[in-house]
Scaffold this motif. Structure first.
Motif, PDB file in Angstrom:
ATOM      1  N   TYR A   1       0.515  -1.265  -0.013  1.00 36.93           N
ATOM      2  CA  TYR A   1       0.218  -0.216   0.110  1.00 36.93           C
ATOM      3  C   TYR A   1       0.843   1.306  -0.421  1.00 36.93           C
ATOM      4  O   TYR A   1       0.923   2.214  -1.499  1.00 36.93           O
ATOM      5  N   CYS A   2       1.427   1.441   0.746  1.00 37.79           N
ATOM      6  CA  CYS A   2       2.530   2.398   0.883  1.00 37.79           C
ATOM      7  C   CYS A   2       3.905   2.565  -0.941  1.00 37.79           C
ATOM      8  O   CYS A   2       3.928   3.928  -0.524  1.00 37.79           O
ATOM      9  N   TYR A   3       4.095   1.692  -0.909  1.00 33.31           N
ATOM     10  CA  TYR A   3       4.807   1.913  -1.646  1.00 33.31           C
ATOM     11  C   TYR A   3       4.073   2.102  -3.131  1.00 33.31           C
ATOM     12  O   TYR A   3       4.295   3.367  -4.576  1.00 33.31           O
ATOM     13  N   ARG A   4       2.802   2.376  -3.345  1.00 34.24           N
ATOM     14  CA  ARG A   4       1.865   2.328  -3.999  1.00 34.24           C
ATOM     15  C   ARG A   4       1.438   3.948  -4.146  1.00 34.24           C
ATOM     16  O   ARG A   4       1.694   4.708  -4.538  1.00 34.24           O
ATOM     17  N   MET A   5       1.048   4.216  -2.806  1.00 35.04           N
ATOM     18  CA  MET A   5       1.269   5.978  -2.707  1.00 35.04           C
ATOM     19  C   MET A   5       2.601   6.447  -3.061  1.00 35.04           C
ATOM     20  O   MET A   5       2.799   7.629  -2.615  1.00 35.04           O
TER      21      MET A   5
ATOM     22  N   GLU B   1      -0.889  -6.551 -11.085  1.00 31.52           N
ATOM     23  CA  GLU B   1      -1.374  -5.736 -11.740  1.00 31.52           C
ATOM     24  C   GLU B   1      -1.323  -4.327 -11.331  1.00 31.52           C
ATOM     25  O   GLU B   1      -1.354  -3.401 -11.913  1.00 31.52           O
ATOM     26  N   SER B   2      -1.491  -4.516 -10.068  1.00 34.47           N
ATOM     27  CA  SER B   2      -1.239  -3.073  -9.283  1.00 34.47           C
ATOM     28  C   SER B   2       0.039  -2.397  -9.095  1.00 34.47           C
ATOM     29  O   SER B   2      -0.115  -1.131  -8.619  1.00 34.47           O
ATOM     30  N   VAL B   3       1.410  -2.860  -9.182  1.00 30.63           N
ATOM     31  CA  VAL B   3       2.031  -2.576  -9.015  1.00 30.63           C
ATOM     32  C   VAL B   3       3.511  -2.226 -10.306  1.00 30.63           C
ATOM     33  O   VAL B   3       4.551  -1.766 -10.520  1.00 30.63           O
ATOM     34  N   ARG B   4       2.446  -2.981 -11.154  1.00 33.85           N
ATOM     35  CA  ARG B   4       3.230  -2.375 -12.601  1.00 33.85           C
ATOM     36  C   ARG B   4       4.221  -0.949 -12.440  1.00 33.85           C
ATOM     37  O   ARG B   4       2.879  -0.278 -12.050  1.00 33.85           O
ATOM     38  N   LEU B   5       5.279  -0.898 -13.453  1.00 35.79           N
ATOM     39  CA  LEU B   5       5.539   0.125 -12.829  1.00 35.79           C
ATOM     40  C   LEU B   5       4.993   1.649 -13.635  1.00 35.79           C
ATOM     41  O   LEU B   5       4.932   2.690 -13.622  1.00 35.79           O
ATOM     42  N   ALA B   6       4.668   1.161 -15.090  1.00 38.70           N
ATOM     43  CA  ALA B   6       3.549   2.252 -15.852  1.00 38.70           C
ATOM     44  C   ALA B   6       2.235   2.725 -14.721  1.00 38.70           C
ATOM     45  O   ALA B   6       1.817   3.522 -14.712  1.00 38.70           O
ATOM     46  N   PHE B   7       1.539   1.996 -14.321  1.00 38.62           N
ATOM     47  CA  PHE B   7       0.202   2.223 -12.848  1.00 38.62           C
ATOM     48  C   PHE B   7       0.986   3.063 -11.690  1.00 38.62           C
ATOM     49  O   PHE B   7       0.462   4.050 -11.102  1.00 38.62           O
ATOM     50  N   ILE B   8       2.019   2.838 -11.794  1.00 40.73           N
ATOM     51  CA  ILE B   8       2.920   3.350 -10.210  1.00 40.73           C
ATOM     52  C   ILE B   8       2.899   5.335 -10.537  1.00 40.73           C
ATOM     53  O   ILE B   8       3.099   5.396 -10.115  1.00 40.73           O
ATOM     54  N   ALA B   9       3.902   4.310 -12.081  1.00 39.86           N
ATOM     55  CA  ALA B   9       3.761   6.593 -12.302  1.00 39.86           C
ATOM     56  C   ALA B   9       2.789   6.779 -12.515  1.00 39.86           C
ATOM     57  O   ALA B   9       3.075   7.919 -12.501  1.00 39.86           O
ATOM     58  N   ALA B  10       1.789   6.115 -13.241  1.00 39.95           N
ATOM     59  CA  ALA B  10       0.390   6.666 -13.444  1.00 39.95           C
ATOM     60  C   ALA B  10      -0.042   7.797 -12.141  1.00 39.95           C
ATOM     61  O   ALA B  10      -1.108   8.804 -11.813  1.00 39.95           O
TER      62      ALA B  10
ATOM     63  N   ARG C   1      17.467 -13.911 -12.152  1.00 31.77           N
ATOM     64  CA  ARG C   1      16.165 -13.299 -12.203  1.00 31.77           C
ATOM     65  C   ARG C   1      15.829 -12.927 -10.868  1.00 31.77           C
ATOM     66  O   ARG C   1      15.798 -13.465 -10.073  1.00 31.77           O
ATOM     67  N   ALA C   2      15.029 -12.264 -11.029  1.00 31.94           N
ATOM     68  CA  ALA C   2      14.654 -11.532  -9.658  1.00 31.94           C
ATOM     69  C   ALA C   2      13.306 -10.204  -9.895  1.00 31.94           C
ATOM     70  O   ALA C   2      13.222  -9.017 -10.012  1.00 31.94           O
ATOM     71  N   ASP C   3      12.078 -11.123 -10.448  1.00 33.22           N
ATOM     72  CA  ASP C   3      10.978 -10.851 -10.192  1.00 33.22           C
ATOM     73  C   ASP C   3      10.441  -9.404  -9.704  1.00 33.22           C
ATOM     74  O   ASP C   3      10.300  -9.487  -8.189  1.00 33.22           O
ATOM     75  N   ALA C   4       9.509  -8.180  -9.869  1.00 38.18           N
ATOM     76  CA  ALA C   4       9.741  -7.016  -9.714  1.00 38.18           C
ATOM     77  C   ALA C   4       8.767  -6.356 -10.270  1.00 38.18           C
ATOM     78  O   ALA C   4       8.461  -6.723 -11.773  1.00 38.18           O
ATOM     79  N   ASN C   5       7.839  -5.664 -10.059  1.00 42.82           N
ATOM     80  CA  ASN C   5       6.222  -4.210 -10.130  1.00 42.82           C
ATOM     81  C   ASN C   5       6.112  -5.870 -10.902  1.00 42.82           C
ATOM     82  O   ASN C   5       5.236  -5.070 -12.253  1.00 42.82           O
ATOM     83  N   GLY C   6       5.631  -6.739 -10.627  1.00 44.90           N
ATOM     84  CA  GLY C   6       4.437  -7.886 -11.029  1.00 44.90           C
ATOM     85  C   GLY C   6       5.195  -8.299 -12.334  1.00 44.90           C
ATOM     86  O   GLY C   6       4.195  -8.509 -13.363  1.00 44.90           O
ATOM     87  N   SER C   7       6.433  -7.469 -12.576  1.00 44.81           N
ATOM     88  CA  SER C   7       6.948  -7.995 -14.745  1.00 44.81           C
ATOM     89  C   SER C   7       8.014  -8.897 -14.029  1.00 44.81           C
ATOM     90  O   SER C   7       9.140  -8.928 -12.872  1.00 44.81           O
TER      91      SER C   7
ATOM     92  N   ALA D   1      -6.141  10.145 -18.292  1.00 38.91           N
ATOM     93  CA  ALA D   1      -5.473  10.652 -19.542  1.00 38.91           C
ATOM     94  C   ALA D   1      -3.923   9.849 -19.073  1.00 38.91           C
ATOM     95  O   ALA D   1      -3.121  10.377 -19.882  1.00 38.91           O
ATOM     96  N   ALA D   2      -3.472   9.678 -18.196  1.00 39.07           N
ATOM     97  CA  ALA D   2      -1.869   9.881 -17.769  1.00 39.07           C
ATOM     98  C   ALA D   2      -1.308   8.264 -18.661  1.00 39.07           C
ATOM     99  O   ALA D   2      -0.694   8.047 -18.495  1.00 39.07           O
ATOM    100  N   GLY D   3      -2.630   7.909 -18.744  1.00 39.92           N
ATOM    101  CA  GLY D   3      -1.896   6.011 -19.472  1.00 39.92           C
ATOM    102  C   GLY D   3      -1.676   5.190 -18.497  1.00 39.92           C
ATOM    103  O   GLY D   3      -0.926   3.731 -18.676  1.00 39.92           O
ATOM    104  N   GLY D   4      -2.766   5.356 -17.081  1.00 41.68           N
ATOM    105  CA  GLY D   4      -1.733   4.258 -16.309  1.00 41.68           C
ATOM    106  C   GLY D   4      -3.340   2.682 -15.700  1.00 41.68           C
ATOM    107  O   GLY D   4      -2.572   2.102 -15.250  1.00 41.68           O
ATOM    108  N   ALA D   5      -3.374   2.593 -16.592  1.00 41.96           N
ATOM    109  CA  ALA D   5      -4.615   1.710 -16.667  1.00 41.96           C
ATOM    110  C   ALA D   5      -3.856   0.641 -16.953  1.00 41.96           C
ATOM    111  O   ALA D   5      -3.423   0.504 -18.004  1.00 41.96           O
ATOM    112  N   PRO D   6      -3.539  -0.862 -15.892  1.00 46.91           N
ATOM    113  CA  PRO D   6      -2.351  -1.598 -16.093  1.00 46.91           C
ATOM    114  C   PRO D   6      -3.651  -3.021 -17.262  1.00 46.91           C
ATOM    115  O   PRO D   6      -4.629  -2.874 -16.475  1.00 46.91           O
ATOM    116  N   ALA D   7      -2.346  -3.877 -17.454  1.00 49.84           N
ATOM    117  CA  ALA D   7      -3.672  -4.504 -18.829  1.00 49.84           C
ATOM    118  C   ALA D   7      -2.045  -5.497 -18.366  1.00 49.84           C
ATOM    119  O   ALA D   7      -1.646  -5.823 -19.484  1.00 49.84           O
ATOM    120  N   PRO D   8      -2.280  -6.830 -17.477  1.00 47.18           N
ATOM    121  CA  PRO D   8      -1.786  -7.650 -17.306  1.00 47.18           C
ATOM    122  C   PRO D   8      -1.900  -9.492 -17.957  1.00 47.18           C
ATOM    123  O   PRO D   8      -2.755  -8.994 -18.356  1.00 47.18           O
TER     124      PRO D   8
END
Length: 327
Positions: A26-30, A134-143, A268-274, A192-199
């Motif tokens: 939660y705090c990471y998303r914030m 899905e909710s920690v993808r980089l594009a979503f976090i940036a948005a 291998r060290a998976d990060a941000n759901g990717s 508008a920021a294009g942040g809808a996650p689509a994993p």
């Protein structure tokens, strides 16, 4: 923010520690930073530990912890600019030449990665794990960083964590109407920021693609590497402002400014759901030293985006709990 030491684990109520991982997510998303998130969770646990005796019977423990964590995050966000990715700051990609590395910003300017193991629930079912990824993808976090802090909290609580409007209103000490209004504004800004996650879950072909990515990179066969990329693939590498678009430009850059990566190994060290790989580059004294964490996005059987978070002078690997060196 300075980390607060709360003492030995046996001094904490185990009920607090049970929520540590989800609070970190939660705090990471914030905050857009795994390190700021760790500090925020630490501060949350400190406040909860000190107030636990007065808490008993007032409300659900989880809701109380989220209230504290939200206030900690809002305090942090009140005095700083939003974090971003290089593509967010410049409309034009950099040419693949030496001066592409001229622009650089401090680490606090950038969205930072988080390892999946820091935030994924250990006992979650596949559906829950998919939602978290899905909710920690980089594009979503940036948005998310485009949203005002309270709107950000509302959207995460309502859309990601699936809290009810009245629960969010109680947490933020506001009205349901205000929460619903904030959610609508947040959705519009996010769209508008294009942040809808689509994993999409990786399949066998994707796993083979990743194996070929590692093989081509470690052999530094750039022709083979480029063939794995989409024609419109992008690459950026915080803390530099540069970013590249196009498989050809990425390949040219790797044979030019990036040629020092020859002889690297990827772990291998998976990060941000990717899918992600920790890159260790040959060092002058022998062995290999941390260089970059590659976070990849796969689309239509090719690598679509590469975000390389450089370790240079940041201690990124150590702070993420990755090996500090490879012999």
């Amino acid at each position: 923010m300075t980390s607060v030491v709360i003492g030995p684990a046996d001094q904490l109520d185990p009920r607090l520690l049970e929520h540590r991982r989800e609070l970190t997510g939660y705090c990471y998303r914030m905050l857009g930073s795994s390190f700021d998130a760790e500090d925020a969770v630490q501060e949350t646990l400190v406040r909860a530990w000190r107030g636990l005796a007065d808490f008993e019977g007032r409300s659900a423990l989880r809701s109380w912890l989220y209230r504290i964590a939200t206030n900690v995050c809002l305090d942090q966000l009140s005095s700083r600019q939003r974090r971003a990715l290089p593509m967010d700051l410049s409309g034009n990609p950099s040419p693949p030449v030496e001066h592409s590395l001229a622009g650089r910003r401090p680490g606090t300017a950038w969205v930072e990665p988080v390892l999946d193991r820091q935030i994924l629930p250990e006992d979650a079912d596949p559906a829950e794990r998919a939602v978290v990824k899905e909710s920690v993808r980089l594009a979503f976090i940036a948005a998310l960083q485009h949203l005002p802090p309270r709107q950000r909290a509302v959207l995460i609580l309502r859309e990601v964590l699936r809290w009810k409007a009245d629960e969010v209103a109680q947490l933020l000490e506001t009205t349901v109407a205000s929460v619903n209004s904030a959610l609508q504004r947040a959705r519009a800004t996010l769209a508008a920021a294009g942040g809808a996650p689509a994993p999409r879950p990786l399949d066998a072909d994707d796993r083979e693609l990743l194996a070929r990515y590692v093989d081509a990179f470690e052999r530094y066969d750039i022709d083979a590497f480029v063939r794995l990329l989409r024609e419109d693939a992008t690459q950026h590498m915080p803390p530099f402002e540069m970013w590249l678009r196009g498989a050809g430009d990425i390949g040219a850059w790797m044979l030019g400014p990036g040629s020092g990566c020859r002889g690297s190994v990827l772990v291998r060290a998976d990060a941000n759901g990717s899918p992600a790989f920790a890159q260790y580059r040959p060092s002058e004294g022998g062995g290999r030293e941390p260089w970059a964490l590659h976070v990849l996005e796969v689309e239509d059987g090719r690598i679509a985006h590469i975000t390389s978070f450089l370790d240079m002078e940041t201690g990124l690997f150590v702070r993420l709990g990755l090996p500090a060196r490879m012999e």
